[in-house]
Design an enzyme around this catalytic site. Structure first.
Site, short mmCIF file in Angstrom:
data_model
loop_
_atom_site.label_atom_id
_atom_site.label_comp_id
_atom_site.label_asym_id
_atom_site.label_seq_id
_atom_site.Cartn_x
_atom_site.Cartn_y
_atom_site.Cartn_z
N GLY A 1 0.82 -1.21 0.00
CA GLY A 1 0.00 0.00 0.00
C GLY A 1 0.85 1.25 0.00
O GLY A 1 0.49 2.26 0.62
N GLY B 1 -0.66 4.82 -1.00
CA GLY B 1 -1.84 5.33 -0.29
C GLY B 1 -1.53 6.53 0.58
O GLY B 1 -0.44 7.10 0.54
N GLN B 2 -2.52 6.89 1.40
CA GLN B 2 -2.43 8.09 2.23
C GLN B 2 -1.21 8.08 3.15
O GLN B 2 -0.47 9.05 3.22
CB GLN B 2 -3.71 8.23 3.07
N ILE C 1 -0.59 -1.94 -6.14
CA ILE C 1 -1.54 -2.74 -6.90
C ILE C 1 -1.68 -2.16 -8.30
O ILE C 1 -1.36 -0.99 -8.54
CB ILE C 1 -2.92 -2.81 -6.21
N ILE D 1 -2.53 -7.49 -1.75
CA ILE D 1 -2.62 -8.10 -0.43
C ILE D 1 -3.57 -9.30 -0.40
O ILE D 1 -3.49 -10.14 0.49
CB ILE D 1 -3.03 -7.05 0.62
N TYR E 1 -15.40 -0.52 9.39
CA TYR E 1 -14.03 -0.04 9.54
C TYR E 1 -13.52 -0.36 10.95
O TYR E 1 -12.44 -0.94 11.12
CB TYR E 1 -14.00 1.47 9.30
N LYS F 1 -10.68 -3.15 12.34
CA LYS F 1 -9.50 -2.73 13.10
C LYS F 1 -9.36 -3.53 14.40
O LYS F 1 -8.27 -3.98 14.75
CB LYS F 1 -9.58 -1.23 13.40
#
Length: 317
Positions: A8, A11-12, A35, A55, A143, A147
């Site tokens: 990743g 990403g952010q 990806i 992933i 979400y 987590k």
């Protein structure tokens, strides 16, 4: 010298963490996993190796780990909070199915693993102010559920198989590098973009809604520091509360107005994001991270505001 794979990396968090890891460990030792359709560009592509790593494909992860002799995996693949709530099946597939793949590879190939958790892991029944490290976690969003599950699964692999799993619970992360991408705390990034562009800001989160926030350089610092910590000192692994600042939209708006006096804002509350925000802590107690591995943030609200405005102004000029 560590050999690191960042899954990743575009990403952010990954786009900034990968570059910071390359500065810290040398570029050739940090592989930017990506990806299809999200290939690294610019400095991220030029400063070190990169590899196609989905992933959801355990074999692809294992082949990359073997080829580059990876000993540490930063697993950053996930959907952001608001997006995850509209795509729960995909959120679980990436967040938990993907994590399971990473942990299996780590078990077989003796890798350490960092997988970020979030303030979204707590839910509405946890104490709202200075939420403790160890407390009830019963989130009401996919979400948050993913987590909490990720924290438990990572602990399981440490306790059963000895995989060196570590994590932090990130607050909302504020960055001038990557634009917002569907997080509940993204208003705190959008507001800076509006201020620098001299635009009127429409805030999707209601006044008085406090959430923990952190400037991305501190987030990157936390992700690197926890993985460098002395393992014998860690009582908690998955995941540490880390904190920097807490504010509501009015506070950050007035902070920006100190430097942009003509800036204006009004509220148009997004019901989905507001509901998520109200289920999250107002602030976190990060005493355990401070005591067990020396965590200290480097930015407060004012220093972050000045730096964000300066960096975004330079970016748009």
């Amino acid at each position: 010298m560590k050999n690191i794979l960042v899954i990743g990396s575009t990403g952010q968090i990954g786009s900034e963490l990968t570059l910071a890891l390359r500065q810290h460990y040398r570029g050739s030792h940090v592989v930017a996993g990506y990806i299809s359709g999200a290939e690294p560009k610019g400095e991220l592509a030029e400063s070190g190796p990169m590899a196609l790593v989905d992933i959801t494909n355990e074999q692809q992860i294992a082949e990359t780990v073997s080829w580059y002799r990876i000993d540490t995996i930063y697993n950053l693949a996930a959907l952001l909070s608001a997006v995850a709530e509209t795509k729960p099946r995909l959120a679980w597939k990436i967040g938990i199915g993907g994590l399971f793949n990473v942990l299996e590879v780590a078990r077989e190939m003796h890798c350490a693993v960092f997988t970020p958790s979030s303030i979204g892991a707590f839910g509405p029944d946890a104490p709202k102010v200075r939420t403790p490290q160890d407390t009830i976690r019963n989130p009401k969003t996919m979400y948050g559920v993913s987590k909490v599950t990720g924290e438990l699964l990572s602990n399981y692999y440490f306790e059963k198989y000895g995989v060196d799993t570590r994590s932090v619970r990130f607050p909302g992360l504020i960055s001038y590098v990557t634009p917002p991408g569907g997080g509940t705390t993204d208003y705190a990034v959008d507001i800076f973009y509006a201020a620098v562009k001299n635009e009127h800001f429409i805030c999707p989160i209601a006044a008085g809604t406090f959430m923990d926030m952190m400037y991305m350089p501190d987030g990157v610092h936390a992700a690197i520091s926890v993985m460098e910590a002395d393992s014998s000192r860690l009582k908690h692994r998955n995941a540490f509360n880390v904190a920097s600042m807490s504010f509501d939209p009015e506070i950050i708006f007035n902070q920006i107005k100190k430097y942009k006096p003509d800036f204006t804002m009004e509220y148009h509350v997004d019901p989905l994001r507001q509901k998520i925000a109200e289920s999250w802590p107002d602030s976190l107690d990060d005493t355990c991270a401070r005591e067990e591995w020396g965590w200290r943030p480097q930015y407060d609200l004012d220093s972050m505001t000045r730096d964000m405005l300066a960096k975004l102004s330079a970016k748009y000029q």
